[in-house]
Design a protein around this motif. Structure first.
Motif, PDB file in Angstrom:
ATOM      1  N   TYR A 109       0.858  -1.180   0.000  1.00 36.49           N
ATOM      2  CA  TYR A 109       0.000   0.000   0.000  1.00 36.49           C
ATOM      3  C   TYR A 109       0.893   1.228   0.000  1.00 36.49           C
ATOM      4  N   CYS A 111       0.819   5.231  -0.064  1.00 36.92           N
ATOM      5  CA  CYS A 111      -0.040   6.378   0.215  1.00 36.92           C
ATOM      6  C   CYS A 111       0.673   7.675  -0.150  1.00 36.92           C
ATOM      7  N   ALA A 140       0.110   2.380   5.777  1.00 35.36           N
ATOM      8  CA  ALA A 140       0.797   2.266   4.489  1.00 35.36           C
ATOM      9  C   ALA A 140       2.161   1.600   4.655  1.00 35.36           C
ATOM     10  N   PRO A 176       4.789   3.342   8.506  1.00 40.45           N
ATOM     11  CA  PRO A 176       5.347   3.022   7.184  1.00 40.45           C
ATOM     12  C   PRO A 176       6.746   2.420   7.274  1.00 40.45           C
TER      13      PRO A 176
END
Length: 285
Positions: A109, A111, A140, A176
Motif C-alpha cells: 500500500y 499512500c 501504508a 510506514p
C-alpha cells in the motif's frame, strides 16, 4: 491478471492524479486498475477554473466489490492512493486496502498523502487531512509526502537537512516501512531535493530545479506512480528511488524544452523506462 490499483483524482485534459500515474506505470510494463475519486475537466490551478465533480465514497466500495466478484483482489500487487475528495473516501480506501491484504498479504500500500504545500496551504476538503494522518498513512507500507505533508504527519517542523532526517525517522516509527519525501523545499533553492528513508538509513538525491513560469501540476503523482512500479517490478527501494528521480527529471526536461505547463508525459515516455540522466544518491544518515 496481476495489476496495481490506483485510487486518486482524474483530469480529462492534461496530467494529474491517475492521468499522471497510469500511463507511466503501463509504460513500465504493468497493468493498472484506476478508480477515480474526482473527475475534473482540467487540474485546479487554471485561472479559468475547472468543471467536474467528486464521486461518492460508495463508488469506490462498489468498484472494489466488483473486482472481488471476479477474483481480482487476490491479484492486486499494490494499491496507490492519491488525492481524496472526502473523508469518507479515505475510509473506503482503508477498507479496500484491508480487503486486498486479506487476499494477498504481499500487496503493497503506497499512500501519496495529498494535502497541499507551503504556497497553497491545505487544498483538501474538511476531514481529509485528519483521515490521512490518523488512518491511511499509519497503515501504508510506503508514504510519499512532500515537506508540508511530512510535517503534518509527524508534527515536526523542517528547516534543515537534520530536521528532515529526524522527521523521516519519526514517520518510520508511526507505521510506514519506506518514506519517500518527494520534495524538500527548505533544503535548497537551486536544487530539487528528495529523501528516501528506510530502516537501512536515509538517502538524498538532488537534481537541478528547472525554471518554469508556472509550476507543472501532477509531478508528485508521477513520482508515486513510477516509484510504485519500480517496487512491484522487484527493484530495491534505493534502486527505485534513483530510477524515479532520473525518470521524472527527464519528463520535466522534455516538458520544459517544449515550453509547456502540462507534463509532456507521452512525449517523454522513453525517459520513464530509460532515463537520460543519473543523479548521485548520497547516504546522509
Amino acid at each position: 491478471m496481476k495489476g496495481i490499483l490506483s485510487i486518486q483524482s482524474h483530469v480529462v485534459f492534461g496530467h494529474a492524479g491517475n492521468s499522471s500515474a497510469v500511463f507511466p506505470i503501463q509504460r513500465m510494463g504493468l497493468e493498472v486498475w484506476p478508480i477515480h475519486t474526482v473527475q475534473f475537466s482540467n487540474h485546479t490551478q487554471y485561472p479559468q477554473g475547472f468543471t467536474g465533480k467528486s464521486f461518492d465514497s460508495n463508488d469506490i466500495t462498489t468498484l472494489i466489490q466488483g473486482l472481488n466478484n471476479i477474483g481480482q483482489l487476490a491479484e492486486c500487487q499494490a494499491v496507490i492512493s492519491g488525492y481524496q475528495g472526502s473523508a469518507e473516501q479515505c475510509l473506503a480506501v482503508a477498507d479496500a486496502v484491508k480487503q486486498i491484504r486479506q487476499q494477498n498479504e504481499s500487496a503493497l500500500y503506497v499512500c501519496d498523502p495529498v494535502m497541499g504545500d507551503p504556497k497553497k496551504g491545505c487544498i483538501v476538503s474538511d476531514g481529509v487531512a485528519e483521515q490521512l494522518i490518523q488512518n491511511l498513512m499509519p497503515i501504508a507500507d510506503v508514504i510519499v509526502p512532500n515537506q508540508f505533508e511530512l510535517t503534518a504527519f509527524t508534527g515536526m517542523d523542517i528547516h534543515s537537512l537534520n530536521d528532515a532526517i529526524a522527521a523521516c525517522n519519526k514517520a518510520l516509527e508511526l507505521g510506514p516501512k519506506i518514506v519517500l519525501v518527494k520534495h524538500l523545499h527548505s533544503i535548497s533553492d537551486e536544487m530539487f531535493s528528495s529523501i528516501l528513508a528506510t530502516k537501512e538509513g536515509c538517502y538524498l538525491i538532488q537534481r537541478p530545479e528547472l525554471p518554469f513560469d508556472k509550476a507543472p501540476v501532477g509531478v508528485g503523482d508521477l513520482i508515486s506512480g513510477i516509484f510504485t512500479a519500480c517496487l512491484v517490478k522487484g527493484r530495491s527501494p534505493l534502486e527505485a528511488f534513483a530510477h524515479t528521480n532520473n525518470a521524472v527529471y527527464g519528463v520535466m526536461e522534455v516538458t520544459k524544452a517544449h515550453g509547456e505547463w502540462e507534463l509532456m508525459t507521452v512525449l517523454g515516455q522513453d525517459e520513464i523506462v530509460n532515463p537520460s540522466h543519473s543523479f548521485a544518491t548520497d547516504k546522509i544518515a
